[in-house]
Design a protein around this motif. Structure first.
Motif, mmCIF file in Angstrom:
data_model
loop_
_atom_site.group_PDB
_atom_site.id
_atom_site.type_symbol
_atom_site.label_atom_id
_atom_site.label_comp_id
_atom_site.label_asym_id
_atom_site.label_seq_id
_atom_site.Cartn_x
_atom_site.Cartn_y
_atom_site.Cartn_z
ATOM 1 N N ALA A 1 0.745 -1.279 -0.231
ATOM 2 C CA ALA A 1 0.141 0.109 0.012
ATOM 3 C C ALA A 1 0.840 1.288 -0.068
ATOM 4 N N GLU A 2 2.084 1.170 0.948
ATOM 5 C CA GLU A 2 2.859 2.304 0.553
ATOM 6 C C GLU A 2 4.218 1.986 0.149
ATOM 7 N N CYS A 3 4.743 2.697 -0.889
ATOM 8 C CA CYS A 3 6.038 2.236 -1.466
ATOM 9 C C CYS A 3 7.197 3.354 -1.291
ATOM 10 N N LYS A 4 8.462 2.971 -1.443
ATOM 11 C CA LYS A 4 9.402 3.807 -1.551
ATOM 12 C C LYS A 4 9.869 3.998 -3.266
ATOM 13 N N PRO A 5 10.349 5.202 -3.631
ATOM 14 C CA PRO A 5 10.719 5.554 -5.097
ATOM 15 C C PRO A 5 11.345 4.027 -5.596
ATOM 16 N N GLU A 6 12.399 3.510 -5.087
ATOM 17 C CA GLU A 6 13.230 2.485 -5.522
ATOM 18 C C GLU A 6 12.168 1.226 -5.889
ATOM 19 N N MET A 7 10.997 0.937 -4.911
ATOM 20 C CA MET A 7 10.109 -0.112 -5.166
ATOM 21 C C MET A 7 9.325 0.026 -6.352
ATOM 22 N N LEU A 8 9.003 1.403 -6.615
ATOM 23 C CA LEU A 8 8.405 1.609 -8.040
ATOM 24 C C LEU A 8 9.209 1.487 -9.274
ATOM 25 N N GLU A 9 10.494 1.562 -9.250
ATOM 26 C CA GLU A 9 11.620 1.482 -10.056
ATOM 27 C C GLU A 9 11.386 -0.147 -10.399
ATOM 28 N N GLN A 10 11.454 -0.741 -9.363
ATOM 29 C CA GLN A 10 11.753 -2.062 -9.544
ATOM 30 C C GLN A 10 10.503 -2.622 -10.139
ATOM 31 N N PHE A 11 9.298 -2.105 -9.736
ATOM 32 C CA PHE A 11 7.994 -2.627 -10.252
ATOM 33 C C PHE A 11 8.265 -2.419 -11.805
ATOM 34 N N GLY A 12 8.719 -1.248 -12.285
ATOM 35 C CA GLY A 12 8.733 -1.141 -13.649
ATOM 36 C C GLY A 12 9.444 -2.307 -14.404
ATOM 37 N N GLU A 13 10.585 -2.655 -13.574
ATOM 38 C CA GLU A 13 11.478 -3.791 -14.178
ATOM 39 C C GLU A 13 10.690 -5.153 -14.188
ATOM 40 N N LEU A 14 10.025 -5.385 -13.336
ATOM 41 C CA LEU A 14 9.480 -6.559 -13.123
ATOM 42 C C LEU A 14 8.327 -6.831 -13.938
ATOM 43 N N GLY A 15 7.445 -5.862 -14.272
ATOM 44 C CA GLY A 15 6.349 -5.739 -15.101
ATOM 45 C C GLY A 15 7.017 -5.867 -16.496
ATOM 46 N N SER A 16 8.224 -4.842 -17.020
ATOM 47 C CA SER A 16 8.699 -5.195 -18.076
ATOM 48 C C SER A 16 9.349 -6.632 -18.672
ATOM 49 N N LEU A 17 9.477 -7.235 -17.566
ATOM 50 C CA LEU A 17 9.942 -8.832 -17.910
ATOM 51 C C LEU A 17 8.779 -9.587 -18.073
ATOM 52 N N TYR A 18 7.821 -9.357 -17.082
ATOM 53 C CA TYR A 18 6.499 -10.267 -17.265
ATOM 54 C C TYR A 18 6.014 -9.765 -18.785
ATOM 55 N N ALA A 19 5.867 -8.763 -19.217
ATOM 56 C CA ALA A 19 5.227 -8.192 -20.541
ATOM 57 C C ALA A 19 6.093 -8.760 -21.651
ATOM 58 N N HIS A 20 7.382 -8.876 -21.476
ATOM 59 C CA HIS A 20 8.258 -9.444 -22.560
ATOM 60 C C HIS A 20 8.222 -10.848 -22.757
ATOM 61 N N TYR A 21 8.339 -11.364 -21.621
ATOM 62 C CA TYR A 21 8.520 -12.795 -21.660
ATOM 63 C C TYR A 21 7.252 -13.892 -21.707
ATOM 64 N N VAL A 22 6.096 -13.164 -20.912
ATOM 65 C CA VAL A 22 4.702 -14.021 -20.769
ATOM 66 C C VAL A 22 3.895 -13.291 -21.945
ATOM 67 N N LEU A 23 3.866 -11.952 -22.034
ATOM 68 C CA LEU A 23 2.885 -11.510 -22.936
ATOM 69 C C LEU A 23 3.388 -11.291 -24.529
ATOM 70 N N GLY A 24 4.552 -11.540 -24.309
ATOM 71 C CA GLY A 24 5.326 -11.413 -26.068
ATOM 72 C C GLY A 24 5.493 -10.144 -26.454
#
Length: 313
Positions: free
Chosen positions: A148-171
């Motif tokens: 529910a509450e995040c640090k800036p570094e966490m949001l940055e990592q969410f960008g990386e995690l989401g990018s990996l999922y979008a690339h490898y799973v969603l193509g």
């Protein structure tokens, strides 16, 4: 390949769980084996009702159940023979390739952190969800409730995690990452989003396109939309309510049908050492089936290994 399901999880378990597992097994057609984990006296009779259709399903007994209203951490620790605890134990031991549950979200998160654990280097794993796009396909929204509450570094990592999922799973070849904000300009937003913006724009692992607004959720501006779990959960529940309202008014459209939680079945936990998916508490057999198929797709893509490799480097 083995994809497991907590047969006791969800408001309509174990009936919906067993029915959905049989549907998934038929669609996978031998590409993976579905494993059901739950109380024998509740699950076995339902499997027998399906007869030959359930012949290929593997059943693993678990004597306990973590109820929705229980304290997640306490229940997980005290009920080590619960369907969720047994599932995570098997996942951690390498006996499963993915574990799915429509049971307690809190217990699923606790199990992920206590058992398979976060990938070294990941500050906090996130729950992702899917966003239908008007031009076709789908995007990824995270976090939708784990933090529910995040640090800036966490949001940055969410960008990386989401990018990996979008690339490898969603193509999606080069996923575009957008930061949910109250304006497109770089200086807009809270202290959190302003700081996250500065981190994201220099991160070489993401294709950051800047801030996006709520109206951009369903257009093609971003494939990966990042926000704190509080904001993401509000967006997710609002989108689900749009489908429910249209359904009540008997208004149907192929695009808005994708707002139905059944279409994707569940939300993956990204940033842990294996594949785990959390389903909706009111999951129907169709939702259960799609959650299991998503688990198969994650396992087949090797997404957890890709995340470990990225954060290791």
């Amino acid at each position: 390949m083995k994809i497991a399901l907590d047969a006791m999880g969800g408001d309509f378990a174990p009936q919906a769980a067993v029915d959905g597992a049989v549907m998934a097994a038929q669609q996978l057609n031998g590409a993976a084996q579905i494993v059901l984990i739950g109380q024998e006296e509740a699950v076995r009779p339902l499997l027998q009702q399906h007869g030959a259709a359930a012949a290929d399903l593997l059943f693993i007994p678990a004597t306990q159940v973590i109820a929705m209203g229980e304290h997640p951490a306490k229940a997980y620790q005290q009920k080590q023979d619960s369907s969720i605890a047994v599932g995570y134990r098997m996942l951690h031991a390498g006996e499963l390739d993915a574990f799915c549950s429509a049971g307690s979200t809190g217990a699923m998160l606790v199990g992920a952190m206590f058992s398979v654990k976060a990938v070294p280097g990941v500050l906090r794993p996130a729950i992702a969800n899917f966003v239908p796009k008007l031009a076709g396909g789908q995007g990824v929204l995270l976090d939708v409730g784990a933090n529910a509450e995040c640090k800036p570094e966490m949001l940055e990592q969410f960008g990386e995690l989401g990018s990996l999922y979008a690339h490898y799973v969603l193509g999606i070849e080069t996923p575009k990452v957008g930061l949910m904000n109250l304006g497109e300009e770089e200086g807009k937003g809270t202290t959190l989003t302003q700081a996250a913006h500065q981190l994201l724009k220099v991160n070489p692992h993401v294709h950051f396109i800047g801030n996006i607004e709520g109206r951009d959720l369903f257009n093609s501006k971003a494939d990966v939309i990042i926000c704190d779990g509080y904001t993401g959960n509000v967006l997710l529940k609002m989108a689900e309510s749009i489908y429910e309202i249209l359904n009540e008014k008997k208004m149907h459209d192929p695009f808005f049908d994708n707002f139905n939680y059944e279409a994707f079945g569940g939300s993956p936990i990204l940033g842990i050492n294996d594949n785990a998916i959390i389903g909706h508490g009111v999951s129907t057999p169709l939702a259960i089936c799609n959650m299991l198929l998503q688990g198969y797709k994650m396992a087949e893509s090797g997404i957890s290994d890709q995340i470990k490799s990225t954060f290791k480097s």
